[in-house]
Design an enzyme around this catalytic site. Structure first.
Site, short mmCIF file in Angstrom:
data_model
loop_
_atom_site.label_atom_id
_atom_site.label_comp_id
_atom_site.label_asym_id
_atom_site.label_seq_id
_atom_site.Cartn_x
_atom_site.Cartn_y
_atom_site.Cartn_z
N LYS A 192 0.88 -1.18 0.00
CA LYS A 192 0.00 0.00 0.00
C LYS A 192 0.91 1.22 0.00
O LYS A 192 1.44 1.61 1.04
CB LYS A 192 -0.88 -0.03 1.26
CG LYS A 192 -2.19 0.76 1.18
CD LYS A 192 -2.08 2.22 0.91
CE LYS A 192 -1.77 3.08 2.12
NZ LYS A 192 -1.60 4.51 1.75
N GLY A 245 7.00 5.16 8.08
CA GLY A 245 6.18 6.36 8.12
C GLY A 245 6.33 7.04 9.46
O GLY A 245 7.37 6.94 10.11
N SER A 246 5.27 7.70 9.88
CA SER A 246 5.36 8.51 11.10
C SER A 246 5.26 7.64 12.35
O SER A 246 4.68 6.54 12.32
CB SER A 246 4.23 9.54 11.11
OG SER A 246 2.99 8.88 11.07
N THR A 247 5.78 8.12 13.43
CA THR A 247 5.75 7.40 14.70
C THR A 247 4.30 7.18 15.15
O THR A 247 3.94 6.11 15.64
CB THR A 247 6.56 8.19 15.76
OG1 THR A 247 7.92 8.24 15.30
CG2 THR A 247 6.52 7.53 17.12
N GLY A 250 2.80 4.48 13.13
CA GLY A 250 3.50 3.25 13.54
C GLY A 250 2.87 2.65 14.80
O GLY A 250 2.68 1.44 14.89
N GLU A 267 9.78 1.48 10.66
CA GLU A 267 10.83 2.49 10.39
C GLU A 267 10.14 3.84 10.52
O GLU A 267 9.32 4.20 9.68
CB GLU A 267 11.39 2.33 8.97
CG GLU A 267 12.02 1.00 8.67
CD GLU A 267 13.38 0.83 9.31
OE1 GLU A 267 13.90 1.80 9.91
OE2 GLU A 267 13.92 -0.28 9.25
N CYS A 302 13.86 10.87 6.55
CA CYS A 302 13.76 10.39 7.93
C CYS A 302 15.07 10.57 8.68
O CYS A 302 15.07 10.77 9.89
CB CYS A 302 13.32 8.94 7.96
SG CYS A 302 14.34 7.88 6.95
N GLU A 402 10.10 16.46 14.94
CA GLU A 402 10.41 16.19 13.54
C GLU A 402 9.57 17.11 12.67
O GLU A 402 8.34 17.09 12.74
CB GLU A 402 10.11 14.73 13.18
CG GLU A 402 10.46 14.44 11.74
CD GLU A 402 10.25 12.99 11.35
OE1 GLU A 402 9.15 12.47 11.60
OE2 GLU A 402 11.18 12.39 10.79
P1 NAP Z 1 2.43 8.51 7.53
O1 NAP Z 1 1.38 9.51 7.54
O2 NAP Z 1 2.73 7.74 8.75
O3 NAP Z 1 2.07 7.52 6.33
C1 NAP Z 1 2.85 6.42 5.96
C2 NAP Z 1 1.96 5.39 5.32
O4 NAP Z 1 1.02 4.90 6.28
C3 NAP Z 1 1.13 5.91 4.18
O5 NAP Z 1 1.02 4.93 3.19
C4 NAP Z 1 -0.20 6.18 4.84
O6 NAP Z 1 -1.29 6.26 3.99
C5 NAP Z 1 -0.28 5.00 5.77
N1 NAP Z 1 -1.24 5.18 6.87
C6 NAP Z 1 -1.71 6.33 7.42
N2 NAP Z 1 -2.58 6.05 8.42
C7 NAP Z 1 -2.65 4.71 8.52
C8 NAP Z 1 -3.36 3.82 9.36
N3 NAP Z 1 -4.17 4.26 10.32
N4 NAP Z 1 -3.19 2.49 9.18
C9 NAP Z 1 -2.37 2.02 8.23
N5 NAP Z 1 -1.67 2.82 7.39
C10 NAP Z 1 -1.81 4.14 7.54
O7 NAP Z 1 3.83 9.10 7.12
P2 NAP Z 1 4.13 10.08 5.92
O8 NAP Z 1 3.59 11.41 6.28
O9 NAP Z 1 3.69 9.44 4.65
O10 NAP Z 1 5.72 10.07 5.94
C11 NAP Z 1 6.44 10.88 6.77
C12 NAP Z 1 6.93 10.15 7.99
O11 NAP Z 1 7.59 8.94 7.64
C13 NAP Z 1 7.94 10.92 8.80
O12 NAP Z 1 7.62 10.87 10.16
C14 NAP Z 1 9.26 10.21 8.54
O13 NAP Z 1 10.22 10.33 9.51
C15 NAP Z 1 8.83 8.83 8.33
N6 NAP Z 1 9.80 8.10 7.51
C16 NAP Z 1 10.63 7.23 8.12
C17 NAP Z 1 11.57 6.52 7.39
C18 NAP Z 1 12.46 5.52 8.03
O14 NAP Z 1 13.02 4.68 7.34
N7 NAP Z 1 12.62 5.51 9.32
C19 NAP Z 1 11.65 6.73 6.02
C20 NAP Z 1 10.79 7.65 5.42
C21 NAP Z 1 9.85 8.33 6.19
P3 NAP Z 1 -1.72 7.74 3.43
O15 NAP Z 1 -0.71 8.01 2.39
O16 NAP Z 1 -3.08 7.61 2.92
O17 NAP Z 1 -1.64 8.68 4.59
#
Ligand code: NAP
Ligand code: MG
Length: 499
Positions: A192, A245-247, A250, A267, A302, A402
């Protein structure tokens, strides 16, 4: 590195134009499947709709998981060398389509085409090649048990159907980082991708089929996190979920996965410290590294080195260099060759970043460069100047949360003990950087920094062979390298009575 682009905005490849004009279904069981809803993906350089894709719901997730379940036993039963050949062919096709993938990612995410080509596609293809080699390298062990008359060994077996939920900042790399090890271990996958950047994942789904990977082994369900993502993370047919994605999300995924005790790897976010000691040596090189540590991918990274700690003796010299370098960066549309930094991903991310910048000024921060949204011909896109604050307290919002944007906080420190305490003070623990000519100090710092990866006299290097992941609230488990193969396999112990 070479770049395929000219000084003019890159003309789109006909295949990319055609892809953008298509009706995209969900990619399930080797074919496009229409969903009940659609989703627009925008070009963040213009705010205009780029393309519509299908938005999968819980019923679509059921269909995708069922397809992955049907395909899994046959995929796992293929001889390891045969799985390797198919995964290498998949990497070959990514190589063939590299320019198209780079163009699509640049359009969908906003990042400079040069970066999409030289960094993102290169890393993604490198990961696929690395994992293509793993099926023939998976091994068990034998055990020296102290009970007489037994031969005891272990086997590594696939876990079954895996799920991957990925973010928008490095969409291709985040996809291959999960597709590679999942498929190499004999699992099938439902991916996804982020709602903002669904396009290259759909392209990858088609490439897998073209490579000869059987239908149902790689399924791509585009859609929203709250619907498709949530359904995937609760699904009883999914054995392991890999999330980046976001904490906050997660945590939600770990809670959802608990019902059926799915394996979970996370991650998550970070607020990574980059520490330059007085004996850094080449200040020009260090300032360049600090610049890209924060501004690469417009700070949407990230591992962004968003907290820069400078020892008092070099503080002013580094700040001067950084300010000059940041002022020379060109912010613009990804398809223009002159652009060093692209836009932020979305209007909401733009608001969030501008909110943090306003808060930094309110908190008494000294704005050294940047601080504004870009107007004029860029006013329809989500462009922000590279921004540097000094003089903020460690606990201020800008310095401790962040931001995921091009905003750096610079601090002054006296000695090793002080900077270690400040660097380790946040709940995150993803990455850290240290610059020093003192070998002992470099190793002391590497040992004591709370981070899953420490870079010494460099920053932001990755290799598929090197494990990556976070401590504390930055995540759970490791991706890349050998450890991730353990996450995508079950370890089974076998006792055989031989006497
Ligand atoms: P996000 O909002 O957490 O979204 C990540 C993914 O999760 C998206 O596909 C999102 O779908 C999905 N998602 C959202 N709510 C969900 C739920 N309730 N259940 C299951 N899946 C759900 O993060 P983002 O804004 O896309 O990315 C930014 C964050 O990712 C930052 O905090 C960054 O630090 C982190 N990140 C970490 C790494 C690492 O390797 N540590 C790498 C890259 C990014 P939608 O697109 O529809 O929201
Ligand atoms: Mg987009």
């Amino acid at each position: 590195m070479s770049t395929p682009i000219s000084a003019e905005p890159a003309p789109l490849l006909p295949a990319v134009t055609q892809f953008l004009q298509r009706q995209h279904g969900l990619w399930i069981d080797g074919q496009p499947v229409p969903a009940r809803a659609t989703l627009a993906t925008l070009n963040p350089a213009t705010g205009q709709i780029l393309c519509h894709v299908s938005a999968g719901d819980a019923a679509d997730i059921d269909t995708a998981v069922a397809a992955a379940q049907r395909a899994q036993p046959r995929w796992a039963a293929l001889l390891p060398a045969a799985r390797e050949r198919l995964l290498h062919r998949f990497a070959d096709l990514m190589e063939r389509d590299r320019e198209a993938l780079a163009q699509l990612e640049s359009l969908d995410n906003g990042k400079p085409l040069r970066v999409a080509y030289n960094v993102e596609t290169q890393v993604a293809i490198g990961q696929m090649r690395y994992y293509a080699g793993w099926p023939t390298k998976l091994t068990g062990e034998t055990y020296a048990v102290s009970s007489p008359g037994f031969h005891v060994y272990s086997r590594r077996e696939p876990v079954g159907v895996c799920a991957a939920i990925t973010p928008w900042n490095y969409s291709l790399v985040m996809a291959t980082q999960k597709i590679g090890p999942a498929l190499a271990a004999g699992n099938t996958l439902v991916l996804k991708p982020a709602e903002q950047t669904p396009l290259t994942a759909l392209w990858l789904g088609e490439l897998a089929l073209e490579a000869g990977i059987p239908a149902g082994v790689l399924n791509v369900v585009t859609g929203l996190g709250q619907t498709a993502g949530a359904a995937l993370s609760q699904h009883p047919g999914v054995a392991k979920i890999a999330f980046t994605g976001s904490t906050e999300v997660g945590r939600a995924i770990q809670r959802a996965a608990a019902t059926h005790l799915k394996r979970v790897s996370l991650e998550l976010g970070g607020k990574s410290p980059l520490i330059l000691f007085d004996d850094t040596g080449d200040l020009d090189a260090a300032a360049q590294a600090a610049l890209w540590a924060i501004f690469a991918n417009s700070g949407q990274n990230c591992v962004a080195g968003s907290r820069l700690f400078l020892q008092a003796g070099i503080h002013d010299a580094v700040v001067d260099r950084l300010a000059a370098l940041a002022g020379q960066l060109t912010v613009g549309p990804g398809l223009e060759a002159a652009s060093d930094l692209g836009p932020l991903i979305s209007a909401s991310q733009l608001d969030r970043v501008l909110g943090f910048i306003a808060e930094g000024s309110r908190a008494g921060g000294d704005l050294i460069v940047g601080g504004h949204r870009l107007g004029g011909r860029l006013s329809q896109g989500y462009f922000v100047e590279p921004t540097i604050f000094a003089g903020l307290g460690d606990e201020s919002a800008v310095a401790s949360q962040e931001i995921f944007g091009p905003v750096l906080s610079v601090f002054r420190f006296k000695d090793e003990e002080e900077v270690l305490a400040r660097a380790n003070a946040l709940p995150y623990g993803l990455a850290a950087g240290v610059w020093t000519q003192n070998l002992g100090r470099a190793h002391r710092m590497a040992a004591q920094l709370k981070a899953g990866v420490v870079w010494v006299n460099t920053y932001d290097w990755f290799d598929p062979a090197v494990p990556f992941g976070g401590m504390g609230e930055s995540g759970l488990g490791r991706e890349l390298g050998r450890p991730v193969m353990e996450a995508y396999t079950e370890l089974k112990s076998v006792w055989v009575k031989i006497e």
